[in-house]
Design a protein around this motif. Structure first.
Motif, mmCIF file in Angstrom:
data_model
loop_
_atom_site.group_PDB
_atom_site.id
_atom_site.type_symbol
_atom_site.label_atom_id
_atom_site.label_comp_id
_atom_site.label_asym_id
_atom_site.label_seq_id
_atom_site.Cartn_x
_atom_site.Cartn_y
_atom_site.Cartn_z
ATOM 1 N N ILE A 193 0.849 -1.202 0.000
ATOM 2 C CA ILE A 193 0.000 0.000 0.000
ATOM 3 C C ILE A 193 0.878 1.243 0.000
ATOM 4 O O ILE A 193 0.665 2.193 -0.759
ATOM 5 N N LEU A 194 1.901 1.212 0.855
ATOM 6 C CA LEU A 194 2.807 2.363 0.945
ATOM 7 C C LEU A 194 3.497 2.592 -0.398
ATOM 8 O O LEU A 194 3.605 3.743 -0.852
ATOM 9 N N SER A 204 3.377 5.818 -2.912
ATOM 10 C CA SER A 204 4.611 6.580 -3.162
ATOM 11 C C SER A 204 4.667 7.033 -4.623
ATOM 12 O O SER A 204 5.339 7.991 -4.968
ATOM 13 N N LYS A 205 3.908 6.350 -5.481
ATOM 14 C CA LYS A 205 3.907 6.734 -6.896
ATOM 15 C C LYS A 205 2.849 7.777 -7.208
ATOM 16 O O LYS A 205 2.647 8.127 -8.366
ATOM 17 N N GLY A 206 2.165 8.234 -6.188
ATOM 18 C CA GLY A 206 1.150 9.250 -6.400
ATOM 19 C C GLY A 206 -0.054 9.002 -5.516
ATOM 20 O O GLY A 206 -0.310 7.857 -5.119
ATOM 21 N N LEU A 222 1.318 7.239 8.994
ATOM 22 C CA LEU A 222 2.015 6.950 7.743
ATOM 23 C C LEU A 222 1.297 7.584 6.556
ATOM 24 O O LEU A 222 1.902 7.892 5.551
ATOM 25 N N LEU A 223 -0.014 7.733 6.720
ATOM 26 C CA LEU A 223 -0.819 8.273 5.619
ATOM 27 C C LEU A 223 -1.612 9.474 6.089
ATOM 28 O O LEU A 223 -1.859 9.655 7.274
ATOM 29 N N SER A 224 -2.027 10.257 5.116
ATOM 30 C CA SER A 224 -3.019 11.291 5.399
ATOM 31 C C SER A 224 -4.028 11.210 4.270
ATOM 32 O O SER A 224 -3.783 10.549 3.271
ATOM 33 N N TYR A 225 -5.163 11.857 4.453
ATOM 34 C CA TYR A 225 -6.115 11.839 3.333
ATOM 35 C C TYR A 225 -6.794 13.184 3.211
ATOM 36 O O TYR A 225 -6.819 13.988 4.134
ATOM 37 N N ARG A 226 -7.313 13.419 2.050
ATOM 38 C CA ARG A 226 -8.097 14.635 1.809
ATOM 39 C C ARG A 226 -9.289 14.239 0.937
ATOM 40 O O ARG A 226 -9.274 13.225 0.250
ATOM 41 N N TRP A 227 -10.328 15.084 1.027
ATOM 42 C CA TRP A 227 -11.517 14.811 0.216
ATOM 43 C C TRP A 227 -11.387 15.539 -1.098
ATOM 44 O O TRP A 227 -10.971 16.686 -1.144
ATOM 45 N N ALA A 274 -2.592 10.010 0.782
ATOM 46 C CA ALA A 274 -1.242 10.420 0.374
ATOM 47 C C ALA A 274 -0.242 9.966 1.426
ATOM 48 O O ALA A 274 -0.589 9.788 2.598
ATOM 49 N N LEU A 275 0.963 9.750 1.003
ATOM 50 C CA LEU A 275 2.015 9.312 1.924
ATOM 51 C C LEU A 275 2.498 10.513 2.732
ATOM 52 O O LEU A 275 2.714 11.593 2.179
ATOM 53 N N THR A 276 2.680 10.380 4.027
ATOM 54 C CA THR A 276 3.266 11.459 4.829
ATOM 55 C C THR A 276 4.784 11.282 4.810
ATOM 56 O O THR A 276 5.302 10.293 4.282
ATOM 57 N N GLU A 277 5.443 12.245 5.426
ATOM 58 C CA GLU A 277 6.914 12.143 5.496
ATOM 59 C C GLU A 277 7.319 10.892 6.250
ATOM 60 O O GLU A 277 8.184 10.139 5.836
ATOM 61 N N LYS A 278 6.604 10.713 7.373
ATOM 62 C CA LYS A 278 6.899 9.532 8.177
ATOM 63 C C LYS A 278 6.653 8.265 7.358
ATOM 64 O O LYS A 278 7.412 7.296 7.422
#
Lengths: 516, 108
Positions: B19-20, B24-26, B61-66, B79-83
């Motif tokens: 999943i990560l 990472s590819k978008g 590890l992840l964040s999301y937006r609508w 989306a992937l976070t920095e962590k």
């Protein structure tokens, strides 16, 4: 969306919800995501030609997303620990165990439910078969009513955790904690702090009492449904098959078949259809009672929609049949009718006439019954009803001597009464100077409803000498019994017919001397 | 049963890693991720994905937006976070180590 599709989807989502409930906020988020995905999948199914979501579509969507068991197998939440939580969260339920079945898995499932070796339950079922096949009946009902344990979750619920005092306490405490959490939210002010402990104790006590009362009421309703249902079913079967001796106090029915009035129907097919319709009309509500009782008692929440619809339709059809058959035959009924048949035969004269009573019951074992004011006796050997005739000795007011036998039947709801009079058997005969009269009129027990009655008038001319036998006393009406059978008994002695009825021959002579 | 469990644990670890790397590819929304995982036959049922996504989101590890969608309701884009990227790098290196190690054992 089709109704069945909606139910299926709802059920699926509920099962997921309970699964993720332990994860709190995260669980809710997961549910939202899954719901959205399902919406997406189902949306694709709706085209111009097809506006509703069908059960198939829902099944397909569920197949894509997977069931809880599949989630767990794929290891999202880490293996077997999950199963244990299931067993604890839900109370034990009654399922059929088809993994360990002999027939339908009823005994195996019941064994799991009660923590008993199914062997004993199987033996119990077999033993109950000898009680009029009760074992088969109970087994069949459970087989239909109790769902099969399909999923792993259901199989675990089937075994659950043993229901002990401590586990009951646990579940009560869990309920209480929920209530307490709610209270905490309300009573945040410091002033409420002091009273909280007291309140807690109070609510705890009230909660415990309510839970106990609720469980008791639900359990009682279940037991009452089950017992009344089984009771009615038993009575029904006994009436139909004639196992009536089980209930000693209902002596009336002992051996006398249920008086179905087959005689009102010209066509016997009509009669049998009517009986079948009646049985269905009665049995279906009884089954519903038993079914409801079992569902409540064993906490079964499944819906047998197809079965329910089938039973309802069957019941309505039976009702329609019942009413229409009755309507078709209604011309054969009447509010109340009586039928009368009189035969009048002249007798030969002899100087002395002996009147004997012949016991035509031939000493068969006879049981006495009385319905309303109608008394009769029943013999199990020839399945016949025996009733005593009413005999009166009257002055013929002429020179002729005759016997008049009047057969009468009387019944509410019978129109063609006349046709049935020949079903009453009653005989008398004269052999030289002796007249033999049957002690009983007799008719088949099928004609019980006729309330048959026979009146015999012995017409004797004045001055004829008559000798009555002992048995006559039982058959005469009250007045004559008093007159002829009491102190100055005529019985066994020569007596003579006078204007005032029979008199002892000697008395009559002395009386007539006095009169001269 | 223990064997089943080991297999499940193994798959679970790999799935999180995948999943990560997909993210990472978008950025992608759940259905995108599902399609890719399905292509490579990594998951059998879709339901498995959602608990994993929220677990990864909870551990940062992840964040999301609508985001509004041209068809249907708004979508949740992950989306992937920095962590998340850091963890992915670690996972990648340990994955290669693991493959080498297992390969070397299997080939012997």
């Amino acid at each position: 969306m089709d109704e069945d599709a909606f139910h299926k989807l709802n059920h699926y989502l509920e099962s997921l919800k309970t699964h993720f409930a332990s994860e709190g906020e995260t669980g809710k988020e997961i549910m939202e995501d899954i719901e959205q995905r399902i919406a997406e999948l189902l949306e694709k199914k709706i085209t111009d030609g097809k506006q509703a979501v069908s059960l198939e579509d829902v099944n397909e969507a569920i197949g894509i997303l997977g069931k809880i068991e599949d989630f767990v197998y794929e290891g999202t939440n880490g293996g077997n620990r999950e199963y244990e939580q299931y067993g604890r969260r839900d109370s034990r339920r009654f399922y059929r165990d088809e993994d360990n079945n002999y027939i339908g898995g009823v005994a195996a499932g019941m064994g799991a439910y009660f923590d008993i070796d199914p062997l004993w339950l199987r033996l119990a079922f077999i033993a109950l078969i000898f009680l009029h096949g009760l074992g088969i009946l109970i087994y069949a009902i459970l087989w239909i009513v109790v769902p099969k344990a399909r999923t792993t979750n259901e199989k675990l619920q089937m075994h659950g955790i043993p229901v002990t005092l401590s586990t009951i306490k646990d579940s009560v405490n869990a309920e209480y904690d929920k209530v307490k959490a709610g209270l905490h939210n309300i009573n945040r002010s410091p002033g409420a702090e002091r009273t909280r402990n007291a309140l807690e104790n109070l609510f705890r006590a009230i909660g415990l009492v309510f839970v106990a009362i609720f469980k008791f009421i639900i359990g009682t309703i279940g037991v009452v449904f089950l017992i009344t249902g089984t009771f009615f079913l038993a009575i029904m079967i006994m009436f139909l098959l004639g196992f009536t001796h089980v209930f000693g106090q209902f002596q009336f029915w002992d051996g006398v078949p249920f008086p179905f009035m087959s005689h009102f129907f010209q066509n016997s097919a009509h009669y049998y259809l009517l009986v079948i319709a009646l049985v269905i009309l009665v049995v279906i509500p009884i089954i519903a009672l038993i079914y409801g009782g079992i569902k409540i008692l064993f906490n079964i929440r499944t819906k047998h929609n197809v079965l329910r619809a089938f039973l309802l339709v069957t019941w309505v059809v039976a009702l329609v049949f019942f009413i229409s058959i009755l309507a078709m035959n209604s011309t054969n009924f009447a509010a109340e009718t009586t039928g009368k048949q009189t035969s009048h035969i002249e007798m030969k004269k002899y100087p002395r006439l002996y009147i004997e009573v012949r016991d035509n019951s031939e000493d068969k074992k006879i049981t006495q019954y009385s319905i309303f004011d109608h008394e009769f006796e029943y013999s199990q050997y020839d399945k016949s009803l025996y009733t005593q005739p009413h005999i009166s000795l009257v002055n013929s007011e002429g020179t002729d001597m005759s016997v008049t036998v009047e057969k009468r039947i009387h019944n509410v709801g019978m129109k063609n009464a006349q046709d049935f009079l020949d079903r009453i058997n009653y005989r008398w005969e004269q052999k030289d100077s002796v007249i033999y009269i049957d002690k009983y009129l007799n008719t088949s027990d099928k004609n019980f409803w006729m309330f048959a009655r026979v009146d015999v008038d012995l017409r004797i001319p004045e001055n004829q000498v008559v000798i009555l036998s002992d048995g006559m006393c039982d058959l005469m009406n009250f007045d004559q019994q008093y007159q002829y059978c009491n102190d100055s008994a005529l019985v066994g002695k020569p007596s003579i017919m006078t204007a005032d009825g029979l008199m002892l021959l000697k008395n009559q002579k002395s009386n007539s001397k006095k009169n001269k | 049963m223990d064997f089943e469990n080991a297999k499940a644990q193994m798959r679970k670890g790999v799935l999180e890693f995948c999943i990560l790397s997909i993210l990472s590819k978008g950025d992608a929304y759940a259905t995108d991720i599902l399609n890719k995982l399905k292509e490579s036959q990594l998951i059998v049922v879709e339901g498995t994905l959602y608990p994993l996504l929220s677990r990864q989101k909870n551990s940062g590890l992840l964040s999301y937006r609508w985001e509004e969608s041209t068809q249907g309701p708004p979508r949740k884009y992950y989306a992937l976070t920095e962590k998340g990227s850091e963890v992915l790098k670690e996972l990648e290196s340990s994955w290669r180590e693991l493959i080498d190690a297992v390969d070397s054992i299997l080939k012997k």
